[in-house]
Design an enzyme around this catalytic site. Structure first.
Site, short mmCIF file in Angstrom:
data_model
loop_
_atom_site.label_atom_id
_atom_site.label_comp_id
_atom_site.label_asym_id
_atom_site.label_seq_id
_atom_site.Cartn_x
_atom_site.Cartn_y
_atom_site.Cartn_z
N HIS A 1 0.85 4.33 -16.81
CA HIS A 1 -0.09 3.43 -16.15
C HIS A 1 -1.50 3.64 -16.70
O HIS A 1 -1.77 4.60 -17.43
CB HIS A 1 -0.10 3.68 -14.63
CG HIS A 1 1.05 3.05 -13.92
ND1 HIS A 1 2.27 3.68 -13.77
CD2 HIS A 1 1.19 1.84 -13.32
CE1 HIS A 1 3.10 2.90 -13.11
NE2 HIS A 1 2.47 1.77 -12.83
N LYS B 1 -5.37 4.79 -12.36
CA LYS B 1 -4.35 5.14 -11.36
C LYS B 1 -4.32 6.65 -11.21
O LYS B 1 -3.97 7.37 -12.16
CB LYS B 1 -2.98 4.60 -11.78
CG LYS B 1 -1.90 4.82 -10.73
CD LYS B 1 -0.62 4.11 -11.12
CE LYS B 1 0.48 4.32 -10.10
NZ LYS B 1 0.13 3.76 -8.77
N ALA C 1 7.16 -3.00 -0.06
CA ALA C 1 7.72 -2.73 -1.38
C ALA C 1 6.74 -1.87 -2.18
O ALA C 1 5.52 -2.06 -2.08
CB ALA C 1 8.01 -4.03 -2.13
N THR D 1 0.84 -1.20 0.00
CA THR D 1 0.00 0.00 0.00
C THR D 1 0.87 1.25 0.00
O THR D 1 1.82 1.35 0.79
CB THR D 1 -0.92 0.02 1.24
OG1 THR D 1 -1.68 -1.18 1.27
CG2 THR D 1 -1.87 1.21 1.19
N THR D 2 0.57 2.19 -0.86
CA THR D 2 1.30 3.46 -0.91
C THR D 2 0.47 4.56 -0.25
O THR D 2 -0.69 4.39 0.07
CB THR D 2 1.63 3.85 -2.36
OG1 THR D 2 0.40 3.96 -3.10
CG2 THR D 2 2.51 2.82 -3.02
#
Length: 233
Positions: free
Chosen positions: A131, A135, A96, A72-73
């Protein structure tokens, strides 16, 4: 292995598919609104939730002795606090920005190339990421990791999105169709150019890498990375 999925969107569903195909059990699918979580029922948690939920998801697992794999960002301002809680509870953690095995090899290739190019001032580096239109954040977490890898191994001091600033890496972000993810590093001079590129064909690579990380972290204690999983250290 008994896996709990924190976040059951497109990535969660792909994690379930890959996990089952490798002989694991998905014993919990935890999304917004889930009130009861039986931490003793699972061996590892994989978090692909939301930025506002990730920190609590992850640290609650640590407090119950459950290792966590997180992709998760948007919550990383608290990652150092999460790592402290992990260590205090003798749990295990891998974060990551991208779990794709190919991307993590690409991260190392990027760092090695940056070291080789560091003293060649005639080459100017730039980074492009593409992307899908769903996104919303830009640049991607993967692009930021790539930029940081260059900065750590060169004289560049930072990065800028859609802007050229002296001594900074220019990052271009594009949102096109259903592109899973393409990242390109370009070193350009007046006489030639050097380019390295990673192209994802689908989301399965991201999910596979996270499942492999979950398999690897069993019975371990501490803070790790995909470099450890892939023995790239």
């Amino acid at each position: 292995m008994k896996i709990a999925l924190f976040g059951y969107g497109k990535m969660g569903q792909m994690l379930e598919k890959i996990g089952l195909s490798r002989g694991h059990q998905i014993v919990a699918k935890i999304d917004a609104g889930t009130s009861e979580i039986a931490y003793s029922d699972f061996d590892v948690a994989i978090d692909f939730s939301t930025p506002d939920a990730a920190f609590k998801n992850i640290t609650d697992c640590f407090k119950h002795g459950v290792p966590v794999i997180s992709g998760t960002t948007g919550w990383l301002s608290k990652i150092d606090e999460a790592k402290t809680i992990c260590k205090e509870n003798k749990s295990a953690f891998i974060y990551a920005s991208n779990f794709s095995l190919g991307v993590n090899i690409f991260f190392e290739l990027n760092k090695n190339l940056a070291q080789m190019m560091a003293n060649l001032e005639q080459y100017k580096v730039s980074l492009e990421e593409i992307h899908h239109t769903e996104k919303l954040d830009a640049p991607s977490g993967t692009a930021i990791t790539l930029a940081e890898g260059i900065i750590e191994n060169s004289l560049y001091s930072g990065w800028k999105l859609e802007e050229e600033v002296e001594n900074h890496i220019a990052i271009t972000s594009k949102r096109i169709g259903k592109v899973p993810g393409t990242h390109t590093i370009n070193y350009e001079s007046s006489v030639d150019a050097i380019e390295i590129k990673h192209t994802a064909h689908n989301r399965e690579g991201f999910a596979l890498g996270a499942i492999i990380a979950a398999e690897w972290i069993q019975s371990k204690e501490g803070i790790f990375s995909m470099k450890d999983v892939l023995n790239l250290t």
